[in-house]
Design an enzyme around this catalytic site. Structure first.
Site, PDB file in Angstrom:
ATOM      1  N   ARG A  13     -14.232   2.285   5.580  1.00 12.57           N
ATOM      2  CA  ARG A  13     -14.283   2.026   7.032  1.00 12.57           C
ATOM      3  C   ARG A  13     -12.912   1.653   7.593  1.00 12.57           C
ATOM      4  NH1 ARG A  13     -19.221  -1.801   8.530  1.00 12.57           N
ATOM      5  NH2 ARG A  13     -17.824  -3.286   7.544  1.00 12.57           N
ATOM      6  N   VAL A  16      -7.159   4.021   6.597  1.00 12.43           N
ATOM      7  CA  VAL A  16      -6.902   5.140   5.677  1.00 12.43           C
ATOM      8  C   VAL A  16      -8.208   5.652   5.067  1.00 12.43           C
ATOM      9  CG1 VAL A  16      -5.672   5.876   3.613  1.00 12.43           C
ATOM     10  CG2 VAL A  16      -4.625   4.203   5.132  1.00 12.43           C
ATOM     11  N   LEU A 106      -3.343   2.939  -3.655  1.00 11.34           N
ATOM     12  CA  LEU A 106      -2.446   2.899  -2.492  1.00 11.34           C
ATOM     13  C   LEU A 106      -1.626   1.619  -2.498  1.00 11.34           C
ATOM     14  CD1 LEU A 106      -4.787   4.927  -1.482  1.00 11.34           C
ATOM     15  CD2 LEU A 106      -3.860   4.434   0.752  1.00 11.34           C
ATOM     16  N   TYR A 137       2.298  -9.917  -0.908  1.00 12.22           N
ATOM     17  CA  TYR A 137       1.604  -8.616  -0.834  1.00 12.22           C
ATOM     18  C   TYR A 137       2.351  -7.582  -1.670  1.00 12.22           C
ATOM     19  CZ  TYR A 137       0.180  -4.335   1.847  1.00 12.22           C
ATOM     20  OH  TYR A 137      -0.247  -3.089   2.268  1.00 12.22           O
ATOM     21  N   THR A 165       4.355   4.692   3.884  1.00 13.12           N
ATOM     22  CA  THR A 165       5.136   3.975   4.882  1.00 13.12           C
ATOM     23  C   THR A 165       4.165   3.325   5.876  1.00 13.12           C
ATOM     24  OG1 THR A 165       6.948   4.239   6.408  1.00 13.12           O
ATOM     25  CG2 THR A 165       5.325   6.004   6.423  1.00 13.12           C
ATOM     26  N   ASN A 166       4.630   2.776   7.016  1.00 14.50           N
ATOM     27  CA  ASN A 166       3.731   2.165   8.010  1.00 14.50           C
ATOM     28  C   ASN A 166       2.825   3.248   8.598  1.00 14.50           C
ATOM     29  OD1 ASN A 166       5.849   0.310   7.535  1.00 14.50           O
ATOM     30  ND2 ASN A 166       5.496  -0.679   9.499  1.00 14.50           N
ATOM     31  N   TRP A 246       7.719  -8.886  19.714  1.00 17.49           N
ATOM     32  CA  TRP A 246       8.244  -9.832  18.726  1.00 17.49           C
ATOM     33  C   TRP A 246       9.610  -9.371  18.194  1.00 17.49           C
ATOM     34  CZ3 TRP A 246       3.377 -10.237  15.057  1.00 17.49           C
ATOM     35  CH2 TRP A 246       2.325 -10.821  15.769  1.00 17.49           C
TER      36      TRP A 246
HETATM   37  N1  LIG Z   1      -1.956   0.222   7.519  1.00 14.99           N
HETATM   38  C1  LIG Z   1      -0.724   0.416   7.066  1.00 14.99           C
HETATM   39  O1  LIG Z   1       0.241   0.513   7.853  1.00 14.99           O
HETATM   40  C2  LIG Z   1      -0.463   0.521   5.593  1.00 14.99           C
HETATM   41  C3  LIG Z   1      -1.462   0.423   4.639  1.00 14.99           C
HETATM   42  N2  LIG Z   1      -1.152   0.524   3.297  1.00 14.99           N
HETATM   43  C4  LIG Z   1      -2.188   0.445   2.258  1.00 14.99           C
HETATM   44  O2  LIG Z   1      -3.174   1.443   2.497  1.00 14.99           O
HETATM   45  C5  LIG Z   1      -4.457   0.960   2.061  1.00 14.99           C
HETATM   46  C6  LIG Z   1      -5.448   1.064   3.210  1.00 14.99           C
HETATM   47  O3  LIG Z   1      -4.997   0.242   4.285  1.00 14.99           O
HETATM   48  P1  LIG Z   1      -5.694   0.268   5.717  1.00 14.99           P
HETATM   49  O4  LIG Z   1      -6.651   1.379   5.769  1.00 14.99           O
HETATM   50  O5  LIG Z   1      -4.604   0.143   6.702  1.00 14.99           O
HETATM   51  O6  LIG Z   1      -6.481  -1.105   5.697  1.00 14.99           O
HETATM   52  P2  LIG Z   1      -7.713  -1.584   6.620  1.00 14.99           P
HETATM   53  O7  LIG Z   1      -7.519  -3.044   6.822  1.00 14.99           O
HETATM   54  O8  LIG Z   1      -7.841  -0.709   7.809  1.00 14.99           O
HETATM   55  O9  LIG Z   1      -8.962  -1.339   5.685  1.00 14.99           O
HETATM   56  C7  LIG Z   1      -9.113  -2.071   4.505  1.00 14.99           C
HETATM   57  C8  LIG Z   1     -10.479  -1.788   3.936  1.00 14.99           C
HETATM   58  O10 LIG Z   1     -10.610  -2.599   2.754  1.00 14.99           O
HETATM   59  C9  LIG Z   1     -11.886  -3.163   2.756  1.00 14.99           C
HETATM   60  N3  LIG Z   1     -11.827  -4.441   2.039  1.00 14.99           N
HETATM   61  C10 LIG Z   1     -10.943  -5.452   2.238  1.00 14.99           C
HETATM   62  N4  LIG Z   1     -11.208  -6.460   1.398  1.00 14.99           N
HETATM   63  C11 LIG Z   1     -12.284  -6.073   0.655  1.00 14.99           C
HETATM   64  C12 LIG Z   1     -13.026  -6.683  -0.365  1.00 14.99           C
HETATM   65  N5  LIG Z   1     -12.728  -7.908  -0.830  1.00 14.99           N
HETATM   66  N6  LIG Z   1     -14.089  -6.019  -0.881  1.00 14.99           N
HETATM   67  C13 LIG Z   1     -14.405  -4.790  -0.411  1.00 14.99           C
HETATM   68  N7  LIG Z   1     -13.736  -4.147   0.542  1.00 14.99           N
HETATM   69  C14 LIG Z   1     -12.682  -4.797   1.076  1.00 14.99           C
HETATM   70  C15 LIG Z   1     -12.307  -3.320   4.194  1.00 14.99           C
HETATM   71  O11 LIG Z   1     -13.712  -3.250   4.223  1.00 14.99           O
HETATM   72  P3  LIG Z   1     -14.630  -3.567   5.536  1.00 14.99           P
HETATM   73  O12 LIG Z   1     -14.227  -2.540   6.548  1.00 14.99           O
HETATM   74  O13 LIG Z   1     -16.025  -3.369   5.079  1.00 14.99           O
HETATM   75  O14 LIG Z   1     -14.253  -4.954   5.919  1.00 14.99           O
HETATM   76  C16 LIG Z   1     -11.636  -2.111   4.843  1.00 14.99           C
HETATM   77  O15 LIG Z   1     -12.514  -1.005   4.829  1.00 14.99           O
HETATM   78  C17 LIG Z   1      -4.229  -0.466   1.576  1.00 14.99           C
HETATM   79  O16 LIG Z   1      -4.038  -0.461   0.182  1.00 14.99           O
HETATM   80  C18 LIG Z   1      -2.941  -0.873   2.255  1.00 14.99           C
HETATM   81  O17 LIG Z   1      -2.269  -1.856   1.503  1.00 14.99           O
HETATM   82  C19 LIG Z   1       0.132   0.739   2.880  1.00 14.99           C
HETATM   83  C20 LIG Z   1       1.145   0.849   3.784  1.00 14.99           C
HETATM   84  C21 LIG Z   1       0.939   0.752   5.188  1.00 14.99           C
HETATM   85  C1  LIG Z   2       3.090  -1.699   6.618  1.00 17.06           C
HETATM   86  C2  LIG Z   2       3.889  -2.945   6.410  1.00 17.06           C
HETATM   87  O1  LIG Z   2       3.606  -3.881   7.438  1.00 17.06           O
HETATM   88  C3  LIG Z   2       4.249  -5.132   7.329  1.00 17.06           C
HETATM   89  O2  LIG Z   2       5.620  -5.008   7.531  1.00 17.06           O
HETATM   90  P1  LIG Z   2       6.296  -4.742   8.918  1.00 17.06           P
HETATM   91  O3  LIG Z   2       6.631  -3.309   9.023  1.00 17.06           O
HETATM   92  O4  LIG Z   2       7.430  -5.685   9.061  1.00 17.06           O
HETATM   93  O5  LIG Z   2       5.127  -5.153   9.895  1.00 17.06           O
HETATM   94  P2  LIG Z   2       4.713  -4.997  11.422  1.00 17.06           P
HETATM   95  O6  LIG Z   2       4.169  -3.661  11.678  1.00 17.06           O
HETATM   96  O7  LIG Z   2       3.806  -6.135  11.701  1.00 17.06           O
HETATM   97  O8  LIG Z   2       6.068  -5.256  12.245  1.00 17.06           O
HETATM   98  C4  LIG Z   2       7.102  -4.348  12.355  1.00 17.06           C
HETATM   99  C5  LIG Z   2       8.168  -4.857  13.281  1.00 17.06           C
HETATM  100  O9  LIG Z   2       7.642  -4.846  14.617  1.00 17.06           O
HETATM  101  C6  LIG Z   2       7.903  -6.089  15.253  1.00 17.06           C
HETATM  102  N1  LIG Z   2       6.923  -6.361  16.317  1.00 17.06           N
HETATM  103  C7  LIG Z   2       7.209  -6.414  17.647  1.00 17.06           C
HETATM  104  N2  LIG Z   2       6.133  -6.744  18.363  1.00 17.06           N
HETATM  105  C8  LIG Z   2       5.109  -6.853  17.454  1.00 17.06           C
HETATM  106  C9  LIG Z   2       3.741  -7.170  17.619  1.00 17.06           C
HETATM  107  O10 LIG Z   2       3.221  -7.408  18.708  1.00 17.06           O
HETATM  108  N3  LIG Z   2       2.996  -7.176  16.478  1.00 17.06           N
HETATM  109  C10 LIG Z   2       3.520  -6.895  15.241  1.00 17.06           C
HETATM  110  N4  LIG Z   2       2.722  -6.906  14.157  1.00 17.06           N
HETATM  111  N5  LIG Z   2       4.846  -6.627  15.065  1.00 17.06           N
HETATM  112  C11 LIG Z   2       5.618  -6.609  16.163  1.00 17.06           C
HETATM  113  C12 LIG Z   2       7.902  -7.079  14.107  1.00 17.06           C
HETATM  114  O11 LIG Z   2       8.530  -8.287  14.454  1.00 17.06           O
HETATM  115  C13 LIG Z   2       8.644  -6.282  13.030  1.00 17.06           C
HETATM  116  O12 LIG Z   2      10.018  -6.344  13.246  1.00 17.06           O
HETATM  117  C14 LIG Z   2       4.244  -5.754   5.979  1.00 17.06           C
HETATM  118  O13 LIG Z   2       4.022  -7.123   6.141  1.00 17.06           O
HETATM  119  C15 LIG Z   2       3.577  -5.011   4.947  1.00 17.06           C
HETATM  120  O14 LIG Z   2       2.239  -5.380   4.943  1.00 17.06           O
HETATM  121  C16 LIG Z   2       3.663  -3.542   5.064  1.00 17.06           C
HETATM  122  O15 LIG Z   2       3.558  -2.849   4.089  1.00 17.06           O
END
Ligand SMILES: NC(=O)C1=CN([C@@H]2O[C@H](COP(=O)(O)OP(=O)(O)OC[C@H]3O[C@@H](n4cnc5c(N)ncnc54)[C@H](OP(=O)(O)O)[C@@H]3O)[C@@H](O)[C@H]2O)C=CC1
Ligand SMILES: C[C@H]1O[C@H](OP(=O)(O)OP(=O)(O)OC[C@H]2O[C@@H](n3cnc4c(=O)[nH]c(N)nc43)[C@H](O)[C@@H]2O)[C@@H](O)[C@@H](O)C1=O
Length: 364
Positions: A13, A16, A106, A137, A165-166, A246
């Site tokens: 859900r 990703v 991932l 993390y 990446t993000n 921020w």
């Molecule tokens: N978003 C990003 O920018 C980035 C993400 N990643 C990695 O990609 C992967 C997916 O991230 P993303 O989709 O953004 O994350 P989300 O927060 O959108 O989704 C995380 C999912 O993990 C589930 N989850 C969390 N904790 C538990 C638990 N204890 N037991 C079972 N399920 C759990 C949640 O379930 P539920 O919905 O049921 O609560 C949710 O479906 C992660 O490994 C993350 O570290 C890496 C780089 C960047």
């Molecule tokens: C995916 C990646 O995500 C995290 O890293 P990050 O890239 O630093 O995270 P971010 O997306 O929250 O911020 C990116 C930049 O953006 C600026 N910024 C401005 N204004 C807002 C704002 O309103 N919210 C947030 N969150 N950031 C803001 C913020 O100050 C920073 O300079 C990791 O902790 C780690 O978990 C990881 O893997």
């Protein structure tokens, strides 16, 4: 993977996981095992063991994790290291015990040192200190890579690790404090636009759909303005609205559309095995078998906010709050290993933000 293979998507859900499920369905895969967090807590070792013994999945996408932006990572440091280590230890170990054919883990590009060479190649892992704001993390994610690598070497498993990446896209987390920058700014600037338009109903709908605090149908305009102000969205003299960003706006970030990410994950599962990820010329010590997933393109936070401003039509000002952390100044992936295997992203940032805003406003 066969179309009838039993596929477990952990975190189906999430941002990703939901994109992986959608893409697999579109490709004709049909045999999924899906459990929400409340149905199966992946930090619970006994529950995960029982689940794998009962379900016996063929393939596992490990997209469940404790995830958040810079502030969440920096504040909830204990939860980020504990929950991520528990989830990945349980799932990877049970995948080995239950003879899962292939697992995709991932990680994240925050595994690389704060001062890594830019763009960051896979072999810059563990060469110098990490960025402080997300060190717990990152340490958990590095452990996941090493666990997959070590199990493959000792037990002959086929567990591969990708470092995205993000990411951003549909089903993202839009929490105003805990989310990543792109969804956070999209929402804040959208709310800023609603405030300058005096569209109180749209603001109420937004705050109720993804609650920050309880907003009722009877909340006064002053109460709503108070809530927005807490998150840096302020009405000033006249009709002038200011949205706070921020940090300095100078950090550079790279963004990948979540559906491209899902496509890359499936490409890896369908086509690439652990053996093909061992760096060329390795004769003895096997390391750095993980692979970057990114675009190789970056944008400053200032320019990102400017693009969102343009797409939402917000007329007010963006103010940089330098009391908030910048985090790492650059973290651009080197995607050449991925390109060499034959995969490249499709969606560029301008198009992605427009798609995201359309998705976001359609949810209201
Ligand atoms: N978003 C990003 O920018 C980035 C993400 N990643 C990695 O990609 C992967 C997916 O991230 P993303 O989709 O953004 O994350 P989300 O927060 O959108 O989704 C995380 C999912 O993990 C589930 N989850 C969390 N904790 C538990 C638990 N204890 N037991 C079972 N399920 C759990 C949640 O379930 P539920 O919905 O049921 O609560 C949710 O479906 C992660 O490994 C993350 O570290 C890496 C780089 C960047
Ligand atoms: C995916 C990646 O995500 C995290 O890293 P990050 O890239 O630093 O995270 P971010 O997306 O929250 O911020 C990116 C930049 O953006 C600026 N910024 C401005 N204004 C807002 C704002 O309103 N919210 C947030 N969150 N950031 C803001 C913020 O100050 C920073 O300079 C990791 O902790 C780690 O978990 C990881 O893997």
């Amino acid at each position: 993977m066969e179309k009838s293979s039993k596929i477990y998507i952990a975190g189906h859900r999430g941002l990703v996981g939901s994109a992986i499920l959608k893409r697999l369905q579109a490709k004709g895969y049909e045999n999924f095992i899906l459990k929400t967090h409340s149905e199966l807590d992946l930090t619970n070792q006994l529950a995960v063991a029982a689940f794998f013994e009962t379900e016996k999945p063929d393939y596992v996408f490990l997209a469940a994790a404790k995830v958040g932006g810079i502030m969440a990572n920096n504040i909830y440091r204990g939860q980020f290291i504990y929950e991520n280590l528990m989830i990945q230890n349980n799932v990877i170990h049970q995948a080995y015990l239950n003879e899962v054919k292939k697992l995709l883990f991932l990680g994240s590009t925050c595994i690389y040192p704060r001062e890594a060479p830019q763009p960051m190649p896979e072999d810059s892992l563990l060469t110098s200190p990490l960025e402080y704001t997300n060190e717990p993390y990152a340490i958990a994610k590095i452990t996941g890579i090493k666990m997959c690598e070590s199990y493959n070497i000792q037990y002959g498993t086929n567990f591969i690790s990708v470092m995205p990446t993000n990411l951003y896209g549909p089903n993202d987390n839009f929490d105003l404090e805990k989310s990543h920058v792109l969804p956070a700014l999209l929402r804040k600037i959208h709310l800023g636009k609603c405030l300058e338009d005096k569209n109180w109903q749209a603001i109420r709908d937004d705050l109720n759909l993804r609650p920050v605090e309880s907003v009722s149908g009877t909340s006064t305009q002053a109460e709503i303005e108070g809530i927005l102000s807490k998150y840096g969205i302020n009405q000033q003299a006249g009709n002038h609205v200011v949205v706070e960003i921020w940090g300095t706006g100078k950090p550079m970030r790279e963004f990948l559309w979540s559906e491209d990410m899902a496509d890359a994950c499936i490409f890896m599962m369908e086509n690439i095995s652990f053996g093909e990820l061992i760096p060329a010329g390795t004769t003895k010590e096997i390391r750095n078998t993980h692979i970057n997933i990114g675009t190789g393109k970056e944008i400053s936070i200032r320019d990102l906010a400017g693009q969102i401003k343009k797409i939402t039509g917000f007329q007010g000002d963006l103010l940089f709050d330098t009391t908030k952390p910048d985090g790492t100044m650059r973290k651009l992936t080197d995607p050449s290993k991925l390109h060499g295997l034959g995969w490249k992203h499709q969606v560029e940032i301008e198009e992605g933000i427009s798609r995201m805003y359309e998705w976001y406003t359609n949810q209201q």
